[in-house]
Write an enzyme that holds these catalytic residues in place. Sequence first.
Site, PDB file in Angstrom:
ATOM      1  CB  THR A   1      25.762 -17.233 -90.904  1.00  0.00           C
ATOM      2  OG1 THR A   1      24.776 -17.512 -89.465  1.00  0.00           O
ATOM      3  CG2 THR A   1      24.749 -16.734 -92.015  1.00  0.00           C
ATOM      4  N   GLY A   2      26.843 -19.720 -92.990  1.00  0.00           N
ATOM      5  CA  GLY A   2      27.447 -19.094 -94.023  1.00  0.00           C
ATOM      6  C   GLY A   2      27.534 -21.768 -94.770  1.00  0.00           C
TER       7      GLY A   2
ATOM      8  CB  THR B   1      31.130 -24.492 -93.790  1.00  0.00           C
ATOM      9  OG1 THR B   1      31.910 -24.163 -94.891  1.00  0.00           O
ATOM     10  CG2 THR B   1      31.986 -25.910 -93.002  1.00  0.00           C
TER      11      THR B   1
ATOM     12  CE  LYS C   1      32.182 -16.050 -87.892  1.00  0.00           C
ATOM     13  NZ  LYS C   1      32.209 -16.828 -88.949  1.00  0.00           N
TER      14      LYS C   1
ATOM     15  CD  GLU D   1      29.133 -14.965 -88.753  1.00  0.00           C
ATOM     16  OE1 GLU D   1      28.070 -15.602 -89.663  1.00  0.00           O
ATOM     17  OE2 GLU D   1      30.160 -13.622 -89.351  1.00  0.00           O
TER      18      GLU D   1
HETATM   19  C1  5RP Z   1      29.206 -15.426 -92.829  1.00  0.00           C
HETATM   20  C2  5RP Z   1      30.555 -15.794 -92.504  1.00  0.00           C
HETATM   21  C3  5RP Z   1      31.238 -17.583 -92.942  1.00  0.00           C
HETATM   22  O1  5RP Z   1      31.461 -18.008 -91.596  1.00  0.00           O
HETATM   23  C4  5RP Z   1      31.946 -17.285 -93.306  1.00  0.00           C
HETATM   24  O2  5RP Z   1      31.722 -16.333 -94.399  1.00  0.00           O
HETATM   25  C5  5RP Z   1      32.602 -19.124 -94.438  1.00  0.00           C
HETATM   26  O3  5RP Z   1      31.849 -19.462 -95.229  1.00  0.00           O
HETATM   27  P1  5RP Z   1      31.874 -20.213 -95.878  1.00  0.00           P
HETATM   28  O4  5RP Z   1      31.651 -21.916 -94.454  1.00  0.00           O
HETATM   29  O5  5RP Z   1      29.955 -20.807 -96.732  1.00  0.00           O
HETATM   30  O6  5RP Z   1      32.750 -20.486 -96.454  1.00  0.00           O
HETATM   31  O7  5RP Z   1      31.579 -15.230 -91.483  1.00  0.00           O
HETATM   32  O8  5RP Z   1      28.562 -13.813 -92.267  1.00  0.00           O
END
Ligand code: 5RP
Length: 223
Positions: A28-29, A31, A94, A103
């Site tokens: 999730t997120g 990336t 995370k 996750e």
């Molecule tokens: C979500 C996460 C994401 O992997 C983490 O916040 C990184 O996010 P991004 O890819 O938007 O920087 O742990 O719960």
Amino acid sequence: MTQDELKLAVAQAAIAYVVEGEIVGVGTGSTANFFIDELAKIKHKIKAAVASSEVTAARLRSHGITVLDLNEVTSMPVYIDGADEITPQGAMIKGGGAALTREKIVASVAEKFICIADGSKLVDVLGKFPLPVEVIPMSHAVVARKLNALGGEARLRIKDGQPLLTDNGNMILDVHGMQIHDPLAMEAEINNIVGVVTVGLFARQGANVCLLGTAEGVKTLQF
Ligand code: 5RP
């Protein structure tokens, strides 16, 4: 290169780790969103995906990718996800997107955790990014006091003027000001606080591979 270009580069590199005919665990997120869009291009080559959040499930489905309930799945070769911070040893913070519990659960079924991150996420010591801790709502005050006693400053995550609720109906405490020199011990200690559902430290089961986006290209770290 912009941060988004770095995220896209690592998302594209992660496709090489997807095993044909198998189930893929998806994080999730922002990336992970780039990864989902890349995965859509090879969706005919995979069996299905397991999502770590409702948002990820919706994005996968919008691409026509089958999303399975984790309870129907006994194995998956890889789980691919971003991180807020990662050390040169593969321990991560995370949960910036509040999906840490799902996750960690999906990652626990996977043989390998492939972390995809832009270079800004690599740190020697975890903790500059506030450490997310998912808690049962009735326990947020007592858990915050216990986290403060560990040397941090726990703040309830607020969204639109209300405590943010996770996909599991719980709340998030973000612990500021921690310097986590022993992520393994800290993960166990916080997990042992009554009322804590999950701590966003991924050290006991950290990353196996990190694809790190840098101006010089995607670097592969193996742990
Ligand atoms: C979500 C996460 C994401 O992997 C983490 O916040 C990184 O996010 P991004 O890819 O938007 O920087 O742990 O719960």
